[in-house]
Design an enzyme around this catalytic site. Structure first.
Site, PDB file in Angstrom:
ATOM      1  N   SER A 406       0.806  -1.214   0.000  1.00  0.00           N
ATOM      2  CA  SER A 406       0.000   0.000   0.000  1.00  0.00           C
ATOM      3  C   SER A 406       0.842   1.268   0.000  1.00  0.00           C
ATOM      4  O   SER A 406       1.540   1.552  -0.942  1.00  0.00           O
ATOM      5  CB  SER A 406      -0.961  -0.022   1.190  1.00  0.00           C
ATOM      6  OG  SER A 406      -1.805  -1.138   1.094  1.00  0.00           O
ATOM      7  N   LYS A 431      -0.536  -4.096  -3.700  1.00  0.00           N
ATOM      8  CA  LYS A 431      -1.872  -3.576  -3.390  1.00  0.00           C
ATOM      9  C   LYS A 431      -1.981  -2.163  -3.951  1.00  0.00           C
ATOM     10  O   LYS A 431      -1.456  -1.214  -3.379  1.00  0.00           O
ATOM     11  CB  LYS A 431      -2.129  -3.563  -1.892  1.00  0.00           C
ATOM     12  CG  LYS A 431      -3.510  -3.024  -1.543  1.00  0.00           C
ATOM     13  CD  LYS A 431      -3.765  -3.093  -0.059  1.00  0.00           C
ATOM     14  CE  LYS A 431      -5.125  -2.491   0.262  1.00  0.00           C
ATOM     15  NZ  LYS A 431      -5.132  -1.024   0.063  1.00  0.00           N
TER      16      LYS A 431
END
Length: 517
Positions: A406, A431
């Protein structure tokens, strides 16, 4: 994970160009007007009220009664079953307001009725902001009615929450989810960087299933009581911890400042090689500041015989205080004559998007693009710096692995694609989605995937990850954050990590080439 937050004042003079973040939903915990567009063209401006009533404003009037979740007679199931009526008011036409009424049964169980209101609130937020406007190719209006019908006969709030989770699961996105009020408080602790507790990091030992101490925060009540890494927790306030997970145990240790908690533990064991047996300690709860940064200076002799100082900075999470703390660390290291840097993002699962962007600006100059976001309509919105000024231009290596996700990938991509850093380690998690976080009326929280992102070079990393420039699997990862700052042999501990050794080599090569990008 990546989470959007309300923009805060930038560090120093740094700021971002345009403001694509402001075009995305502002997801900081709040109660805000939600505009819903139904397939028949009508609009709803729903305002969650203090007691979770859903009020509709139309034509600028005070006709709130038209939009409150009301009880009405319905022929559903039993003859006398109550129903909730949600009036959807058309707010675009001041002269003539259309309305769409959806009737569904209201549970007689008060706690289930409360969750029904949470369901409507969550459904509306998904409808407005979810990244996929087809809702995984399903009729989202119908899904609300189906879930309400399924929730009606339930007797407990837990079962009702499971129905909301089931509804969200049909979206096909594991990152869009609802969490309980207690879970949300734990999330807030991680993102805010502060908690009220005793200063212990704990986890379940995989082989034994026992709860063990990973580390203590220096100076915390647990540290002062002589609790050490490897100690096993047995009881908290007389309650046996067998079968309890680490988060549930952590909640028992937290509490209001000034209160105390009694902990029974088994001291010593495998970590220390000394078995001191069972003991019990009474720990006061205090405000504990969680720092996501740990750092040290590694000194070594270069190939040409000169002493080199490398600043090692480990970032464990992107909390609200991450960028400010990193800025302070870099300034201190620059004052101490550091000539190169290693930024360790291994096993950093992400956090606040804004924190990741602020950290990137510490290392970059100019008007560089930090990340590109893609909204639910497919529009790409680049987030760029405005006349950025890096704190240092010394050579930089970033360490990543499969646990870097992320916001870690946003930062790694920004530094790599802009030619600022070499990436070393293992392919990252992959991600490429951003979630908003909204606190709902009952204290629970809804995470919604609201955007996708691409790196500055337009690489899509979702489910792919970022491949580093130099592959490296460490023989030994650095230990916990707390132990890094307390280990008297920090340098030797780090240099036993083969990836640190590879990073030092790459930095020296850069130095010899004169590339301080």
């Amino acid at each position: 994970m990546n989470f959007l937050t309300t923009p805060k004042p930038e560090l120093g003079l740094r700021r971002l160009a345009s403001a694509p973040l402001s075009k995305l939903p502002d997801p900081s915990p709040r109660r805000f007007p939600v505009r819903q567009r139904f397939r028949n063209g009508t609009n709803l401006r729903a305002l969650p009220r203090k007691k979770s009533e859903l009020r509709c404003e139309a034509d600028g009037s005070d006709r709130a009664s038209n939009g409150v979740l009301e009880k009405a007679a319905t022929g559903f199931a039993a003859a006398a079953a109550a129903a909730a009526v949600m009036a959807v008011c058309g707010c675009d036409a001041p002269a003539l307001a259309e309305s769409l009424t959806v009737a569904f049964p209201v549970s007689r169980a008060r706690e289930v009725n409360t969750v029904q209101r949470t369901l409507v609130e969550a459904w509306g937020l998904i409808r407005e902001t979810f990244i996929d406007p087809t809702f995984n190719h399903q009729d989202w209006d119908l899904k609300l009615q189906q879930t309400m019908v399924e929730m009606f006969p339930l007797k407990s709030a837990d079962a009702a929450y499971n129905k909301i989770s089931g509804m969200l699961a049909t979206l096909g996105d594991p990152f869009t989810r609802i969490i309980s009020p207690k879970e949300y408080q734990s999330f807030r602790i991680g993102s805010d960087g502060n908690l009220q507790g005793v200063g212990l990091f704990i986890n379940v030992e995989p082989k034994s299933g026992n709860l063990v101490v990973l580390s203590c925060i220096e100076g915390s009540p647990a540290d002062r009581a002589g609790i050490h890494e490897g100690d096993e927790l047995i009881e908290i306030d007389g309650e046996n911890l067998a079968g309890l997970d680490s988060e549930a145990a952590a909640r028992k240790l937290r509490g209001r400042v000034g209160t105390t908690v009694r902990v029974k533990l088994h001291s010593g064991g495998a970590k220390s090689g000394i078995d001191n047996g069972l003991r019990e300690v009474q720990l006061p709860r205090e405000v504990i500041k969680l720092s996501p940064i740990s750092s040290t200076i590694i000194s070594h002799i270069s190939i040409d015989g000169h002493e080199l100082k490398t600043g090692y900075v480990r970032l464990s999470a992107f909390s609200q205080n991450a960028a400010a703390e990193m800025e302070n660390v870099i300034i201190e290291m620059e004052d101490q004559g550091v000539q190169s840097y290693i930024l360790d993002l291994r096993n950093n699962p992400g956090g606040l998007v804004k924190a990741g962007l602020d950290v990137a600006q510490i290392w970059l100059d100019g008007d560089e693009t930090l990340v590109n976001t893609i909204d639910r309509e497919g529009n790409m919105l680049p987030i760029t710096m405005v006349n950025g000024h890096a704190l240092t231009r010394d050579p930089l290596v970033v360490l990543v692995n499969e646990g870097s996700a992320s916001a870690s990938e946003i930062l790694a991509g920004a530094l790599h694609d802009n030619g600022r850093a070499i990436l070393i380690g293992h392919r990252t998690f992959g991600k490429g989605k951003i979630q908003s976080v909204t606190e709902l009326h009952d204290g629970s929280a809804l995470f919604i995937t609201v955007a996708k992102y691409l790196s500055p070079a337009l690489h899509d990393i979702d489910q792919v990850g970022i491949t580093p420039d130099v592959q490296c699997t460490p023989d030994k990862l650095t230990s916990s954050i707390a132990s890094l700052s307390r280990d008297e042999n920090t340098t030797s501990t780090l240099e036993s990590d083969s990836c640190i050794m590879v990073a030092e080599h790459e930095l020296e090569v850069q130095k010899l080439k004169g590339s301080a990008s």
